[in-house]
Write an enzyme that holds these catalytic residues in place. Sequence first.
Site: not given
Ligand code: PMP
Length: 364
Positions: A106, A176, A200
């Site tokens: 991520w 994040d 989550k």
């Molecule tokens: N950052 C992290 C740490 C995540 O776990 C996720 C989703 N699993 C995301 C970003 C992406 O999130 P979104 O689908 O809400 O854009």
Amino acid sequence: MTEFNHRVHNFCAGPAALPESVLLRAQSELLNFRNSGSSIMEMSHRGSIFMAIAAEAEARLRLLLSIPDNYKVLFLQGGAHLQFAMIPMNLMLKDQPMAFADTGYWSRRAIKEAALLGNVITVTSSKNNADTAIPEFNTWNIPDQASFLHYTPNETIHGIEFDWIPDAGDIPLVADLSSSILSQPLDVSKFGLIYAGAQKNIGPAGLTLVIIRDDLVARAPKNIPGYLNYATQVEQGSMYNTPATFAWYLANMVFEWLLNLGGLSAIAKINQQKAELLYKCIDDSDLYSNPVRRQNRSRMNVPFILKDPNLDKVFLMESEKNGLLNLKGHRAVGGMRASLYNAVGIDSVKALTDFMREFEKKHG
Ligand code: PMP
């Protein structure tokens, strides 16, 4: 696919399990919200009923996280991905690179998106240890001048988590927190901006939380579209356009549920117990393993592999038959992963570890 006439143990990485009491309450209020004659989904976001819910949600969140007064709270849409773009658009300063810590999937995604918009410097990378540990802070190469420093406190896919907060002095820290927000107390004052997709630990998908320090709101240049501008969103109380009202309403109830449990220190204790149970089961076994350095093991996302990958399919089939769902690891790393977010009870983790031990006896 197995059919169930009851709720299962849900280890999904997101959208993830929600507290049953919240779902039941939503169900009971779905058709006629507190004698208003209509569903909360069918009301104007600017009407007094919804405005009260929005204010309550912010107040409860402020209480949970002890958010200082010089921070604004936004309830946006677009997921963490939209923040990957909004952060550079709003916070990038002329001739000052954006600094990013790369600790897994991520953070890499955030880096890739930011690099489309400006100059990115990667200050550290866990690629060197195959994403099994967070590099020590004294090895990070942070430039003197940077627009901000971005990091990902919990990497949902590799299951690695910071147990410390980087301190980059005057450089605003951006985090994040999609997969670990509200899982334990947090010192918000250490951050310039925090963001998290809701799906989550907050509520259903479709809502994104942003907590931003006042001085950074004003940093946004004037020439970006209104929705993408933090200053506009702050001025408009997250209602520049029609917000995700139902998700916001559910998040409010999740915040209430957390407060009733005793807040973030109470849930942190439970989360610690859950993670310890599962890691112990993995470490005690000859069949399962987790490669992450102990102090960096995530409390929220626990990946593990089976010694013999030929057993993966059987493991998934049998676990599903036992009502243990969504244990398949992310396609980027394979193996298994159990996500243990706030709404996953300790009973679910016990059911999983009992199953894992039985499975090892049979197939190990
Ligand atoms: N950052 C992290 C740490 C995540 O776990 C996720 C989703 N699993 C995301 C970003 C992406 O999130 P979104 O689908 O809400 O854009």
